[in-house]
Scaffold this active site. Structure first.
Site, PDB file in Angstrom:
ATOM      1  CG  ASP A  85      -2.063   0.849   1.142  1.00 47.23           C
ATOM      2  OD1 ASP A  85      -1.808   1.970   0.664  1.00 47.23           O
ATOM      3  OD2 ASP A  85      -3.279   0.797   1.658  1.00 47.23           O
ATOM      4  CG  ASP A  96      -4.460   5.510   0.030  1.00 48.46           C
ATOM      5  OD1 ASP A  96      -3.714   4.543  -0.102  1.00 48.46           O
ATOM      6  OD2 ASP A  96      -5.411   5.583   0.738  1.00 48.46           O
ATOM      7  CG  HIS A 154     -10.250   6.249   2.880  1.00 51.28           C
ATOM      8  ND1 HIS A 154      -9.322   7.088   2.091  1.00 51.28           N
ATOM      9  CD2 HIS A 154      -9.595   5.032   2.320  1.00 51.28           C
ATOM     10  CE1 HIS A 154      -8.239   6.708   1.788  1.00 51.28           C
ATOM     11  NE2 HIS A 154      -8.409   5.453   1.962  1.00 51.28           N
ATOM     12  CG  HIS A 162      -8.067   7.170   6.315  1.00 49.95           C
ATOM     13  ND1 HIS A 162      -7.179   6.498   7.236  1.00 49.95           N
ATOM     14  CD2 HIS A 162      -7.999   6.494   5.051  1.00 49.95           C
ATOM     15  CE1 HIS A 162      -6.610   5.262   6.481  1.00 49.95           C
ATOM     16  NE2 HIS A 162      -6.713   5.321   5.174  1.00 49.95           N
ATOM     17  CD  GLU A 187      -7.869   1.283   1.683  1.00 47.90           C
ATOM     18  OE1 GLU A 187      -7.119   0.481   1.671  1.00 47.90           O
ATOM     19  OE2 GLU A 187      -8.170   2.626   2.162  1.00 47.90           O
ATOM     20  CD  GLU A 281      -6.227   2.448  -1.181  1.00 50.84           C
ATOM     21  OE1 GLU A 281      -5.162   2.146  -0.738  1.00 50.84           O
ATOM     22  OE2 GLU A 281      -6.813   3.134  -0.546  1.00 50.84           O
TER      23      GLU A 281
HETATM   24 MN    MN Z   1      -3.732   2.733   0.880  1.00 51.67          MN
HETATM   25 MN    MN Z   2      -6.750   3.890   1.395  1.00 51.39          MN
END
Ligand code: MN
Ligand code: MN
Length: 295
Positions: A85, A96, A154, A162, A187, A281
């Site tokens: 990630d 992200d 998110h 977030h 995600e 994600e």
């Molecule tokens: Mn992430």
């Molecule tokens: Mn994330």
């Protein structure tokens, strides 16, 4: 969304996509995960971005918030599922993204990628969150697997990873409506059956919350780095040690800073029954046809 902001998001996403391609070419059993994390963090900067958070590398039941510790000796084994990630930001605008590698055939990885695609397809202005969640979850069900129930997608904001809304990967009745220009990350986390994460050890990742009077020079230094250099985005012990602080003093100072609520911690999240978990994600901008910036 203003044009220069859109350009920054696009650039952050392009950097992420390029690094993903590079990592998937080189990753193999026997490699140390610290070398992969440091490669990614170095490449983000070389390509003109900044890491939005320490690279998370979660093996098997380690689901989130594990970043290699100082001098981490963990290496990849042939059967491991390895979740990477990574976050890239340009001037606070964050891409992200996450992907999973396994050197052996793994049906769950295909399933999580399909679920993410199904979620992306459902995104459009005025769509309700529960409709996006339904698209993700029903695709996972079709594959015969489950999701991690207590982890979600998110919203993203400048220097905020977030933000609202929360986008569950399970059925729900959230009537929250997405609107044009919203930036969100979808995600899904897939597991052999529905599972849950719980907080565990180690604790390596922290972020700045508020200034507090502190006496320890290391604590003062950490507050300065975390508020000014990282602008409130997450950082880790490994990064502080790289800047010349001793790991012993860093750990001690961070415990004190956490107690006074000057920083918050992100303990490692593990699947509570030890089941292996995979993740995919992307970050996207809501439009009639959503713009997936990390592809
Ligand atoms: Mn992430
Ligand atoms: Mn994330």
């Amino acid at each position: 969304m203003e044009k220069d902001v859109l350009e920054k998001y696009k650039k952050a996403g392009e950097i992420g996509a390029k690094i993903k391609e590079e990592v998937l070419k080189m990753i193999k059993p026997g490699m140390k995960i610290i070398d992969i994390a440091e490669y990614i963090e170095k490449r983000i900067i070389e390509l003109g971005g900044q890491p939005a958070f320490p690279v998370n590398i979660g093996i098997n039941d380690i689901t989130a918030h594990y970043t290699p510790v100082v001098d981490d000796q963990t290496f990849i084994k042939p059967e491991d599922v390895v979740k990477i990630d990574q976050g890239i930001h340009i001037d606070g605008y964050i891409a992200d993204m996450a992907y999973t590698f396994c050197s052996e055939r793994n049906e769950m990885i295909k399933a999580v990628e399909r679920a993410l695609e199904a979620g992306i397809k459902a995104v459009r202005p005025y769509v309700k969150i529960h409709e996006v969640s339904e698209a993700i979850y029903s695709e996972v069900e079709r594959s015969g697997f489950g999701v991690i129930v207590n982890l979600t997608g998110h919203g993203l904001e400048r220097y905020v990873i977030h933000d609202q809304p929360t986008i569950p990967n399970t059925r729900n009745d959230s009537q929250y409506e997405l609107k044009e220009g919203d930036v969100i990350a979808l995600e899904p986390f897939v597991c052999e059956a529905n599972g849950y994460v719980k907080e565990s050890e180690p604790v390596e990742i922290y972020s700045f919350v508020q200034p507090k009077p502190v006496r320890l020079p290391e604590a003062r230094k950490i507050l300065e780095i975390s508020s000014k250099d990282h602008m409130g985005l997450p950082f880790c012990k490994r990064w502080l040690v790289k800047r010349g602080l001793s790991i012993f003093k860093v750990s001690f100072a961070l415990r004190q800073l956490e107690m006074t609520e000057a920083v918050r911690s992100y303990p490692v999240l593990r699947e509570r029954e030890g089941k292996p978990v995979v993740q995919a994600e992307h970050t996207l901008i809501v439009m009639d046809k959503p713009l997936v910036i990390t592809k």
